[in-house]
Design a protein around this motif. Structure first.
Motif, mmCIF file in Angstrom:
data_model
loop_
_atom_site.group_PDB
_atom_site.id
_atom_site.type_symbol
_atom_site.label_atom_id
_atom_site.label_comp_id
_atom_site.label_asym_id
_atom_site.label_seq_id
_atom_site.Cartn_x
_atom_site.Cartn_y
_atom_site.Cartn_z
ATOM 1 N N VAL A 62 44.662 30.999 37.710
ATOM 2 C CA VAL A 62 44.258 31.782 38.196
ATOM 3 C C VAL A 62 45.579 32.335 39.071
ATOM 4 O O VAL A 62 46.327 31.480 39.417
ATOM 5 N N SER A 63 45.872 33.793 39.294
ATOM 6 C CA SER A 63 47.039 34.237 39.920
ATOM 7 C C SER A 63 46.686 35.369 40.974
ATOM 8 O O SER A 63 45.820 35.985 41.024
ATOM 9 N N LEU A 64 47.373 35.150 41.995
ATOM 10 C CA LEU A 64 47.719 35.960 43.284
ATOM 11 C C LEU A 64 48.857 36.856 43.080
ATOM 12 O O LEU A 64 49.836 36.376 42.822
ATOM 13 N N VAL A 65 48.605 38.182 42.999
ATOM 14 C CA VAL A 65 49.711 39.012 42.832
ATOM 15 C C VAL A 65 49.584 39.932 43.851
ATOM 16 O O VAL A 65 48.740 40.604 44.437
ATOM 17 N N ALA A 66 51.048 40.179 44.824
ATOM 18 C CA ALA A 66 51.255 40.862 46.077
ATOM 19 C C ALA A 66 52.344 41.968 45.486
ATOM 20 O O ALA A 66 53.565 41.242 45.219
#
Length: 240
Positions: A62-66
């Motif tokens: 799972v990835s968080l991309v900002a």
């Protein structure tokens, strides 16, 4: 770089881009990637009907991309003032649908109410407004609706001269699948291979209560990129 030059470079893609002409342009700049390896049993309940979980070496991520979303526009038309440029954070899982590996968004946040409203209406992506502030070495976000918050302070390191298989698997994604009503929308995109570099997190606070079993303050892998120019195609609707 002009669109025709971007289209000429496609050897890094896992599948061909559509034969018809692209329609939208945008840039994904100053991008922070945070990746967590997670138990697939925790991710599967979030999958829409018909989608499969994509894995690499038996692992689920799972990835968080900002990042900064810039210069959104329709082909041959100037960008739309007050809509085209904003900060964005998305939370994504890795899926396969109709044989294509892509991503599915669990959450999407934008720093402008107008941008979120327009893009939510046109694309059906789950955009919502969050208060955001960033500098060259920090990024902060707060959403009161879900009590979500994100804060990162960092230093940038050297470019990654060699990317491993997992680095490419996590970043080189060229289709987004999103569910709405009784449809799955397919959005194809194309860009050059992500130029990645090291990033040293001096401070990180990740608080997304709805997804606390998937992400926390200790990502298993991190990346940074100065960004890519993106060509996007009209959505394709699939009935579920």
């Amino acid at each position: 770089m002009k669109a025709k030059e971007i289209l000429k470079q496609s050897g890094h893609r896992p599948f061909e881009f559509p034969e018809n002409s692209w329609k939208f342009y945008q840039e994904w700049n100053k991008t922070i990637f945070l990746h967590w390896e997670v138990n697939p049993d925790l991710v599967k309940p979030h999958l829409p009907k018909g989608m499969e979980l994509d894995t690499i070496d038996g692992k689920t991520w799972v990835s968080l991309v900002a990042f900064d979303m810039n210069h959104i526009g329709i082909r041959s038309i100037l960008k739309i003032p007050r809509v085209s440029d904003f900060h964005e954070i998305n939370l994504r899982i890795y899926v396969i649908y109709k044989g294509k590996p892509g991503v599915y968004f669990l959450s999407m946040e934008g720093s402008k109410r107008s941008s979120c409203k327009v893009l939510r209406t046109l694309s059906k992506f789950p955009y919502r407004f969050s208060k955001m502030k960033r500098t060259d070495f920090s990024y902060a976000s707060k959403n009161t609706e879900f009590d979500d918050s994100f804060h990162a302070e960092f230093e940038l390191g050297n470019p990654l001269e060699t990317k491993n298989k997992t680095d490419n698997w996590l970043t080189e994604r060229y289709v987004v699948f999103q569910d709405y009503s009784k449809n799955i929308a397919e959005y194809n995109v194309h860009h050059l291979e992500w130029p990645l570099q090291d990033i040293n997190l001096k401070k990180l606070e990740v608080n997304y209560p709805r997804f606390s079993d998937l992400i926390n303050n200790k990502p298993d892998k991190i990346h940074y990129s100065h960004g890519v120019q993106v060509l996007a195609w009209n959505k394709i609707r699939h009935r579920t």
